[in-house]
Enzyme design. Structure first.
Site, PDB file in Angstrom:
ATOM      1  N   ASP A  34       1.453   2.698  -3.368  1.00 58.17           N
ATOM      2  CA  ASP A  34       0.313   3.368  -4.005  1.00 58.17           C
ATOM      3  C   ASP A  34      -0.059   4.645  -3.260  1.00 58.17           C
ATOM      4  O   ASP A  34      -0.760   5.495  -3.790  1.00 58.17           O
ATOM      5  CB  ASP A  34      -0.913   2.431  -4.014  1.00 58.17           C
ATOM      6  CG  ASP A  34      -0.619   1.173  -4.807  1.00 58.17           C
ATOM      7  OD1 ASP A  34       0.088   1.273  -5.828  1.00 58.17           O
ATOM      8  OD2 ASP A  34      -1.078   0.089  -4.400  1.00 58.17           O
ATOM      9  N   HIS A  35       0.390   4.760  -2.046  1.00 58.46           N
ATOM     10  CA  HIS A  35      -0.023   5.881  -1.196  1.00 58.46           C
ATOM     11  C   HIS A  35       1.219   6.524  -0.601  1.00 58.46           C
ATOM     12  O   HIS A  35       1.575   6.232   0.551  1.00 58.46           O
ATOM     13  CB  HIS A  35      -0.957   5.380  -0.086  1.00 58.46           C
ATOM     14  CG  HIS A  35      -1.653   6.469   0.673  1.00 58.46           C
ATOM     15  ND1 HIS A  35      -1.057   7.215   1.650  1.00 58.46           N
ATOM     16  CD2 HIS A  35      -2.910   6.939   0.582  1.00 58.46           C
ATOM     17  CE1 HIS A  35      -1.910   8.084   2.155  1.00 58.46           C
ATOM     18  NE2 HIS A  35      -3.049   7.941   1.520  1.00 58.46           N
ATOM     19  N   PHE A  36       1.961   7.333  -1.376  1.00 53.53           N
ATOM     20  CA  PHE A  36       1.698   7.701  -2.768  1.00 53.53           C
ATOM     21  C   PHE A  36       2.949   7.347  -3.558  1.00 53.53           C
ATOM     22  O   PHE A  36       4.026   7.257  -2.938  1.00 53.53           O
ATOM     23  CB  PHE A  36       1.412   9.199  -2.860  1.00 53.53           C
ATOM     24  CG  PHE A  36       0.202   9.636  -2.082  1.00 53.53           C
ATOM     25  CD1 PHE A  36      -1.063   9.541  -2.639  1.00 53.53           C
ATOM     26  CD2 PHE A  36       0.322  10.131  -0.795  1.00 53.53           C
ATOM     27  CE1 PHE A  36      -2.175   9.948  -1.934  1.00 53.53           C
ATOM     28  CE2 PHE A  36      -0.795  10.534  -0.084  1.00 53.53           C
ATOM     29  CZ  PHE A  36      -2.048  10.429  -0.650  1.00 53.53           C
TER      30      PHE A  36
ATOM     31  N   VAL B 127       3.634   7.264   2.416  1.00 49.93           N
ATOM     32  CA  VAL B 127       3.156   7.586   3.761  1.00 49.93           C
ATOM     33  C   VAL B 127       2.008   6.659   4.154  1.00 49.93           C
ATOM     34  O   VAL B 127       1.209   6.239   3.322  1.00 49.93           O
ATOM     35  CB  VAL B 127       2.681   9.058   3.880  1.00 49.93           C
ATOM     36  CG1 VAL B 127       3.827  10.008   3.635  1.00 49.93           C
ATOM     37  CG2 VAL B 127       1.528   9.359   2.950  1.00 49.93           C
TER      38      VAL B 127
ATOM     39  N   HIS C  41       0.809  -1.217   0.000  1.00 46.32           N
ATOM     40  CA  HIS C  41       0.000   0.000   0.000  1.00 46.32           C
ATOM     41  C   HIS C  41       0.845   1.270   0.000  1.00 46.32           C
ATOM     42  O   HIS C  41       0.427   2.294  -0.516  1.00 46.32           O
ATOM     43  CB  HIS C  41      -0.956  -0.006   1.197  1.00 46.32           C
ATOM     44  CG  HIS C  41      -0.271   0.110   2.522  1.00 46.32           C
ATOM     45  ND1 HIS C  41      -0.122   1.313   3.150  1.00 46.32           N
ATOM     46  CD2 HIS C  41       0.336  -0.810   3.307  1.00 46.32           C
ATOM     47  CE1 HIS C  41       0.526   1.117   4.290  1.00 46.32           C
ATOM     48  NE2 HIS C  41       0.811  -0.160   4.407  1.00 46.32           N
TER      49      HIS C  41
END
Lengths: 196, 129
Positions: free
Chosen positions: A33-35, A40, A30
């Protein structure tokens, strides 16, 4: 991927308080993808980690007889972000417990600084209705999630055995240093942890 | 013993915190669900907050009774029977039951939970504590 958003309990006082840690690593999908380029921890997953810490605290207080579900977050404030490589410390205090549910005050710290402050309301699912829908299995407190608490208990027992000079006890995992480090959560030195 | 107005102000603050509504919206006759947007899970939060803010104990089901429509003798064709209305009267002593007597539709039961009902309930708890 396992839905476990805490890595370890540092302290667990039944029916009162729990402190857990969450290490952030680039092995977690994750964060990519974030970001992209700015990994973060999503605030929602910090809430989930706080809720898992609090949920186990609430569940344990009732001997895990109830199915404890996150019902409501009346308040949540964030004061910063946590990035890959950081370690979050979650501190949860049980403020109210009754047959229908519970309330906890939950805080996340990063390097001793307050990162998030929330209030979380848990509900106890009506057992008869929950059993009709989900079956008798306690889908909230899976063995995977409870394994985090079991590990902390096992580590505490191992530390006690070493302290008592029982050299014939099971080999002690190298957890002493990290547990002591966690004792400095919130930037304040702590008393030795108790994992009951 | 605090006055009705003093209890109302504290209940108002409680509902502002629990439901995220504006103080002006929390009038005496506002309904918790219809006017203030409370959902079932908010009732649990409200109970916790009232206990904390007033230092009272609220036994399960005393303020917000459970299973009000569970007994088939209380409901017929989506409306409360006379028995059902009597049951409401006994379990919600501080609610204005006259509304439901005019229109006994089951979906009107939620309208019985008003800010005034909460204030009266707290008042009775404080007077007996």
């Amino acid at each position: 991927m396992r839905w476990i958003w805490i890595d370890k309990f540092l302290e667990f006082r039944s029916g009162e308080f729990a402190r857990a840690i969450k290490n952030l690593t680039l092995a977690e999908e994750h964060l990519h993808d974030h970001f992209p380029g700015y990994p973060v921890m999503p605030a929602s997953l910090i809430i989930e980690g706080l809720a898992q810490t609090g949920g186990i605290l609430v569940g344990e207080a009732g001997g895990f007889a109830e199915k404890v579900v996150l019902a409501k977050i009346p308040r949540a404030e964030f004061f910063g972000v946590a990035c890959a490589g950081d370690q979050l410390v979650y501190e949860v205090t049980l403020t109210d417990l009754r047959s229908e549910g519970a309330v906890v005050e939950a805080k996340a710290f990063l390097a001793g600084e307050l990162l998030a402050d929330a209030e979380i309301v848990f509900a106890h699912l009506d057992n008869s209705r929950a059993n009709q829908i989900f079956g008798p299995k306690n889908f909230v407190f899976t063995q995977q999630l409870l394994g985090v608490l079991d590990l902390a208990k096992a580590q505490a027992r191992a530390r006690e055995a070493v302290a008592q000079g029982q050299s014939q006890a099971q080999p002690v995992p190298a957890i002493g240093a990290s547990a002591e480090g966690g004792g400095e959560a919130n930037g304040q030195p702590r008393e030795p942890q108790t994992v009951a | 013993m605090p006055t009705y107005e003093q209890i109302f102000e504290k209940v108002q603050a409680t509902l502002v915190d629990a439901l995220g509504v504006d103080e002006e919206e929390v009038t005496s006759n506002a309904t918790l669900q219809g006017d203030l947007g409370a959902e079932s899970i908010d009732f649990l939060d409200i109970v916790f907050r009232l206990e904390r803010n007033f230092g009272i104990k609220i036994p399960r089901g005393e303020l917000f009774p459970e299973n009000l429509t569970a007994d088939p003798e209380w409901i017929a064709d989506g409306k409360l029977t006379t028995k059902g209305v009597d049951e409401l009267k006994s379990r919600l002593p501080f609610a204005d039951i006259s509304k439901i007597e005019e229109d006994p539709s089951v979906d009107k039961i939620g309208d019985l939970y008003t800010v005034d009902m909460l204030v009266q309930y707290v008042q009775s708890k404080l007077s007996t504590s």
